[in-house]
Design a protein around this motif. Structure first.
Motif, PDB file in Angstrom:
ATOM      1  N   VAL A   1       0.807  -1.225   0.000  1.00  0.00           N
ATOM      2  CA  VAL A   1       0.000   0.000   0.000  1.00  0.00           C
ATOM      3  C   VAL A   1       0.846   1.283   0.000  1.00  0.00           C
ATOM      4  CG1 VAL A   1      -1.645   1.363   1.379  1.00  0.00           C
ATOM      5  CG2 VAL A   1      -2.138  -1.036   0.826  1.00  0.00           C
ATOM      6  N   PRO A   2       1.887   1.415   0.825  1.00  0.00           N
ATOM      7  CA  PRO A   2       2.661   2.664   0.783  1.00  0.00           C
ATOM      8  C   PRO A   2       3.192   2.991  -0.618  1.00  0.00           C
ATOM      9  CG  PRO A   2       3.266   1.375   2.711  1.00  0.00           C
ATOM     10  CD  PRO A   2       2.346   0.510   1.898  1.00  0.00           C
ATOM     11  N   ALA A   3       3.681   1.985  -1.339  1.00  0.00           N
ATOM     12  CA  ALA A   3       4.199   2.237  -2.690  1.00  0.00           C
ATOM     13  C   ALA A   3       3.078   2.669  -3.629  1.00  0.00           C
ATOM     14  CB  ALA A   3       4.893   0.977  -3.227  1.00  0.00           C
ATOM     15  N   VAL A   4       1.895   2.043  -3.464  1.00  0.00           N
ATOM     16  CA  VAL A   4       0.759   2.395  -4.319  1.00  0.00           C
ATOM     17  C   VAL A   4       0.318   3.834  -4.038  1.00  0.00           C
ATOM     18  CG1 VAL A   4      -1.710   1.919  -4.683  1.00  0.00           C
ATOM     19  CG2 VAL A   4      -0.066   0.029  -4.653  1.00  0.00           C
ATOM     20  N   VAL A   5       0.267   4.192  -2.760  1.00  0.00           N
ATOM     21  CA  VAL A   5      -0.150   5.544  -2.382  1.00  0.00           C
ATOM     22  C   VAL A   5       0.888   6.574  -2.830  1.00  0.00           C
ATOM     23  CG1 VAL A   5      -0.551   7.052  -0.391  1.00  0.00           C
ATOM     24  CG2 VAL A   5      -1.669   4.811  -0.508  1.00  0.00           C
ATOM     25  N   LYS A   6       2.148   6.188  -2.782  1.00  0.00           N
ATOM     26  CA  LYS A   6       3.206   7.103  -3.226  1.00  0.00           C
ATOM     27  C   LYS A   6       3.053   7.396  -4.724  1.00  0.00           C
ATOM     28  CE  LYS A   6       8.176   7.829  -3.007  1.00  0.00           C
ATOM     29  NZ  LYS A   6       9.493   7.181  -2.959  1.00  0.00           N
ATOM     30  N   ALA A   7       2.716   6.349  -5.478  1.00  0.00           N
ATOM     31  CA  ALA A   7       2.549   6.523  -6.923  1.00  0.00           C
ATOM     32  C   ALA A   7       1.267   7.280  -7.256  1.00  0.00           C
ATOM     33  CB  ALA A   7       2.563   5.158  -7.615  1.00  0.00           C
ATOM     34  N   LYS A   8       0.249   7.118  -6.412  1.00  0.00           N
ATOM     35  CA  LYS A   8      -1.035   7.817  -6.639  1.00  0.00           C
ATOM     36  C   LYS A   8      -1.474   8.493  -5.341  1.00  0.00           C
ATOM     37  CE  LYS A   8      -2.888   4.586 -10.115  1.00  0.00           C
ATOM     38  NZ  LYS A   8      -3.969   3.619 -10.395  1.00  0.00           N
TER      39      LYS A   8
ATOM     40  N   LYS B   1      -6.453   4.842   3.633  1.00  0.00           N
ATOM     41  CA  LYS B   1      -6.204   5.664   4.818  1.00  0.00           C
ATOM     42  C   LYS B   1      -6.008   4.774   6.052  1.00  0.00           C
ATOM     43  CE  LYS B   1      -8.216   9.705   7.082  1.00  0.00           C
ATOM     44  NZ  LYS B   1      -9.408  10.577   7.137  1.00  0.00           N
ATOM     45  N   THR B   2      -6.908   3.821   6.210  1.00  0.00           N
ATOM     46  CA  THR B   2      -6.816   2.913   7.367  1.00  0.00           C
ATOM     47  C   THR B   2      -5.538   2.087   7.328  1.00  0.00           C
ATOM     48  OG1 THR B   2      -9.210   2.760   7.568  1.00  0.00           O
ATOM     49  CG2 THR B   2      -7.938   0.946   8.496  1.00  0.00           C
ATOM     50  N   VAL B   3      -5.203   1.555   6.149  1.00  0.00           N
ATOM     51  CA  VAL B   3      -3.995   0.728   6.050  1.00  0.00           C
ATOM     52  C   VAL B   3      -2.759   1.565   6.372  1.00  0.00           C
ATOM     53  CG1 VAL B   3      -2.557  -0.669   4.518  1.00  0.00           C
ATOM     54  CG2 VAL B   3      -5.048  -0.859   4.393  1.00  0.00           C
ATOM     55  N   MET B   4      -2.719   2.809   5.858  1.00  0.00           N
ATOM     56  CA  MET B   4      -1.558   3.670   6.101  1.00  0.00           C
ATOM     57  C   MET B   4      -1.448   4.062   7.571  1.00  0.00           C
ATOM     58  SD  MET B   4       0.154   4.006   3.274  1.00  0.00           S
ATOM     59  CE  MET B   4       1.178   5.487   3.416  1.00  0.00           C
ATOM     60  N   SER B   5      -2.597   4.057   8.294  1.00  0.00           N
ATOM     61  CA  SER B   5      -2.568   4.431   9.712  1.00  0.00           C
ATOM     62  C   SER B   5      -1.821   3.400  10.554  1.00  0.00           C
ATOM     63  CB  SER B   5      -4.002   4.571  10.241  1.00  0.00           C
ATOM     64  OG  SER B   5      -4.565   3.271  10.464  1.00  0.00           O
ATOM     65  N   GLY B   6      -1.748   2.168  10.034  1.00  0.00           N
ATOM     66  CA  GLY B   6      -1.045   1.122  10.777  1.00  0.00           C
ATOM     67  C   GLY B   6      -1.855   0.562  11.942  1.00  0.00           C
ATOM     68  N   ASN B   7      -3.078   1.007  12.119  1.00  0.00           N
ATOM     69  CA  ASN B   7      -3.949   0.544  13.205  1.00  0.00           C
ATOM     70  C   ASN B   7      -4.444  -0.873  12.895  1.00  0.00           C
ATOM     71  OD1 ASN B   7      -6.144  -0.033  14.867  1.00  0.00           O
ATOM     72  ND2 ASN B   7      -6.828   2.112  14.954  1.00  0.00           N
ATOM     73  N   ARG B   8      -3.817  -1.857  13.553  1.00  0.00           N
ATOM     74  CA  ARG B   8      -4.098  -3.252  13.222  1.00  0.00           C
ATOM     75  C   ARG B   8      -5.545  -3.660  13.440  1.00  0.00           C
ATOM     76  NH1 ARG B   8       0.372  -7.325  13.464  1.00  0.00           N
ATOM     77  NH2 ARG B   8       2.193  -6.152  12.787  1.00  0.00           N
TER      78      ARG B   8
ATOM     79  N   GLU C   1     -11.335  -5.935  -1.415  1.00  0.00           N
ATOM     80  CA  GLU C   1     -11.287  -6.072  -2.872  1.00  0.00           C
ATOM     81  C   GLU C   1     -10.592  -4.880  -3.529  1.00  0.00           C
ATOM     82  OE1 GLU C   1     -15.134  -6.957  -4.637  1.00  0.00           O
ATOM     83  OE2 GLU C   1     -15.219  -8.809  -3.463  1.00  0.00           O
ATOM     84  N   LYS C   2     -10.905  -3.695  -3.035  1.00  0.00           N
ATOM     85  CA  LYS C   2     -10.249  -2.480  -3.553  1.00  0.00           C
ATOM     86  C   LYS C   2      -8.731  -2.584  -3.394  1.00  0.00           C
ATOM     87  CE  LYS C   2     -13.566   1.228  -2.722  1.00  0.00           C
ATOM     88  NZ  LYS C   2     -13.827   2.419  -1.887  1.00  0.00           N
ATOM     89  N   LEU C   3      -8.349  -3.137  -2.259  1.00  0.00           N
ATOM     90  CA  LEU C   3      -6.930  -3.290  -1.930  1.00  0.00           C
ATOM     91  C   LEU C   3      -6.264  -4.274  -2.897  1.00  0.00           C
ATOM     92  CD1 LEU C   3      -5.674  -1.939   0.538  1.00  0.00           C
ATOM     93  CD2 LEU C   3      -5.827  -4.111   1.726  1.00  0.00           C
ATOM     94  N   LEU C   4      -6.963  -5.378  -3.167  1.00  0.00           N
ATOM     95  CA  LEU C   4      -6.420  -6.387  -4.081  1.00  0.00           C
ATOM     96  C   LEU C   4      -6.262  -5.798  -5.476  1.00  0.00           C
ATOM     97  CD1 LEU C   4      -8.329  -9.685  -3.083  1.00  0.00           C
ATOM     98  CD2 LEU C   4      -6.257  -8.704  -2.115  1.00  0.00           C
ATOM     99  N   VAL C   5      -7.297  -5.090  -5.929  1.00  0.00           N
ATOM    100  CA  VAL C   5      -7.243  -4.494  -7.268  1.00  0.00           C
ATOM    101  C   VAL C   5      -6.072  -3.520  -7.357  1.00  0.00           C
ATOM    102  CG1 VAL C   5      -8.435  -2.884  -8.813  1.00  0.00           C
ATOM    103  CG2 VAL C   5      -9.679  -4.830  -7.837  1.00  0.00           C
ATOM    104  N   ALA C   6      -5.894  -2.691  -6.310  1.00  0.00           N
ATOM    105  CA  ALA C   6      -4.857  -1.658  -6.357  1.00  0.00           C
ATOM    106  C   ALA C   6      -3.443  -2.236  -6.302  1.00  0.00           C
ATOM    107  CB  ALA C   6      -5.058  -0.675  -5.204  1.00  0.00           C
ATOM    108  N   THR C   7      -3.286  -3.389  -5.636  1.00  0.00           N
ATOM    109  CA  THR C   7      -1.927  -3.901  -5.436  1.00  0.00           C
ATOM    110  C   THR C   7      -1.574  -5.062  -6.364  1.00  0.00           C
ATOM    111  OG1 THR C   7      -2.771  -5.309  -3.651  1.00  0.00           O
ATOM    112  CG2 THR C   7      -1.814  -3.197  -3.010  1.00  0.00           C
ATOM    113  N   LEU C   8      -2.590  -5.694  -6.971  1.00  0.00           N
ATOM    114  CA  LEU C   8      -2.315  -6.883  -7.792  1.00  0.00           C
ATOM    115  C   LEU C   8      -2.588  -6.663  -9.274  1.00  0.00           C
ATOM    116  CD1 LEU C   8      -3.981  -9.609  -5.506  1.00  0.00           C
ATOM    117  CD2 LEU C   8      -1.564  -8.963  -5.564  1.00  0.00           C
ATOM    118  N   THR C   9      -3.171  -5.527  -9.640  1.00  0.00           N
ATOM    119  CA  THR C   9      -3.478  -5.298 -11.058  1.00  0.00           C
ATOM    120  C   THR C   9      -2.987  -3.911 -11.482  1.00  0.00           C
ATOM    121  OG1 THR C   9      -5.668  -4.280 -10.774  1.00  0.00           O
ATOM    122  CG2 THR C   9      -5.587  -6.680 -10.743  1.00  0.00           C
ATOM    123  N   GLY C  10      -3.014  -3.705 -12.804  1.00  0.00           N
ATOM    124  CA  GLY C  10      -2.628  -2.390 -13.325  1.00  0.00           C
ATOM    125  C   GLY C  10      -1.176  -2.295 -13.750  1.00  0.00           C
TER     126      GLY C  10
END
Lengths: 338, 338
Positions: A90-97, A107-114, A126-135
């Motif tokens: 996620v950090p790399a994806v957010v850095k790129a976009k 936002k939640t993933v970047m917060s690190g709140n487990r 699902e949004k997470l999978l699409v953003a990190t596994l496709t494109g």
């Protein structure tokens, strides 16, 4: 006659020791298994289906064995390793976009709140999978996944995820291959993800990995070189009924043996056992909290969303002649590093 | 010393003749090919990629060769044999569902009017494919297709379609397999259809057939026995860009060698050649009206909708180092029965 030189004697002795060791190894193809019904079922099945002229003989081309991965070949608790990969990306994806940073689930993933991360909805995941596994091009994905696998560590064992494979199941795969079986992984995990490491850690080549798969789109880069872009278009959800459907699509033959560990493997085992002749269906039950994890809820074990083994599956196994493997009593050793 | 009995001498002679014959066979793995650039390209590629320690050596696991089927491995003119199957199935389909008889394209097909059938639109052809290739369990489809293949005859050669494979290409597949290559069929034809006969006629098992594929749906019959129903839901259109996409989906490795014969194979050959190291890309040009068919429109041959080989493809082959096989001059023999 000249007496043989000492070196010749040593060589001859060494050779006979090697032969003796080989003979010993041949007597037990599954040294990490305790004697019991599970080990017996595997050995009897392999012997029956490979005995030329025997009533249950299976021609080599039809010797197909399928293995679920998460929870059957390696650790799946507390969370599938591919989900860890997606979170770590996620950090790399957010850095790129950067525009993603303020939206959910990023936002939640970047917060690190487990705790908050553990509560993300299916739609957010699902949004997470699409953003990190496709494109991205297939080869870029492969390189990223490989890099992560080389550096990421499981929090409990402090080892690469790729070391957390079950030694007894590695032995089953090798034993079956040595007897002419083609071993396939049939996983709910991402086909492209599992293909990155399956050959190295299981000896299963990419063409023998069937998994959840998305479409790709053929195109050309600026230099005119062709590449395949990973698209967010689901072709195969390789879980539950999707497993026999995926087996038909990718293999085109009914397996002779199938191994799983959860409700997601039920249809694969049913489909396998519905064929003629000798068929083997087995389920790993995680009942060893000390050496690995214990979860079900079958047999009164704690319930788990990851790798659920319900009592109904346990009962079905009993009725249909599937063999349940007790991790606690059937496995002498769990990991190669034990 | 006793003289050996005559029978021993005969046996020894027979053995040495066998060895001599084997040695001779080894000197020419492609006896149906005339000497020329095409045969040379194949032999040099195989030798270079299998010479241990050589600069172009390819490890056995990466030795993947893909072959288009229609027009590359067997006859595709005047009409793809699978289309013949679909047309031949129409009476049975209409018998089972009489309400179809008055609608198109079934009415035209049932009329037997060949000219009208040849003019059916793409949309009508699709209806025909859906009606004859989907809606039944996979095993029922397999049995129907097998029955047809056993009885149907090609109108020109009066032989089963399965005998109309090209002897020179059979030799290439065997030669490559003998050198550790896994041979795959990658066809625009139906994956399930080609899997019915590929093992018997090409030695290519079902799991090495990639083709146009629809989804299946897992379910249970009245007795509770599971089966897969063939659905009219396209998962992979294995033609043009769909070929490299299908290769990624089903094999997960880039081929080292690819063989085709038409515009539908362009992307597969591009994708193959875009990889590192030694790669082989070849196209069969049908320029032999006497022994088989002649069509292009490349090189001024007659244009054909079936298996189109345009001049642009011929030019691209020249620029990108793909080798064009002239059926007329490169093939000494076309069929095994010649």
């Amino acid at each position: 006659m000249k007496r043989p030189a000492l070196s010749m004697v040593v060589l001859a002795l060494a050779a006979s020791f090697t032969l003796a060791a080989q003979a010993l190894a041949q007597t037990d193809p599954l040294p990490s298994w305790n004697d019991g019904p599970a080990k017996k079922a595997i050995v009897e099945f392999v012997q029956a289906t490979t005995t030329q002229g025997g009533p249950q003989f299976v021609p080599p081309g039809e010797r197909i064995a399928t293995f679920d991965q998460d929870g059957t070949l390696w650790v799946e608790q507390p969370v599938y390793s591919q989900v860890m990969y997606c979170l770590d990306r996620v950090p790399a994806v957010v850095k790129a976009k950067p525009e993603l940073a303020e939206g959910e689930p990023f936002k939640t993933v970047m917060s690190g709140n487990r705790e908050a991360i553990a509560k993300l909805s299916m739609k957010d995941l699902e949004k997470l999978l699409v953003a990190t596994l496709t494109g991205m091009p297939t080869e870029e994905f492969r390189a990223e996944a490989k890099k992560w696998l080389d550096t990421a560590r499981d929090p409990r064992w402090k080892r690469p995820y790729t070391e957390l494979t079950y030694q007894p199941m590695q032995e089953v795969m090798k034993y079956m291959r040595a007897n002419g079986y083609k071993t396939y992984i049939v996983t709910g995990g991402g086909q492209d993800f599992v293909r990155v490491y399956a050959e190295e850690i299981y000896g299963v080549p990419p063409e023998q990995v069937v998994g959840t798969a998305g479409g790709t789109k053929y195109g050309y880069d600026k230099a005119g070189k062709p590449f395949l872009l990973k698209e967010p278009r689901l072709l195969l959800n390789d879980d539950k009924a999707g497993k026999p459907e995926g087996i038909h699509l990718m293999i085109g033959r009914r397996p002779r043996a199938a191994f799983g560990n959860s409700a997601g493997d039920k249809e694969m085992l049913e489909y396998t056992k519905a064929g003629d002749g000798a068929r083997l269906a087995m389920l790993v039950l995680h009942d060893d909290a000390t050496r690995e994890y214990a979860y079900g809820p079958a047999k009164g074990l704690r319930a788990s969303k990851v790798g659920t083994f319900p009592q109904s599956l346990y009962d079905q196994a009993g009725k249909q002649g599937w063999v349940v493997i007790s991790m606690k009593s059937d496995w002498k050793q769990i990991f190669s590093f034990d």
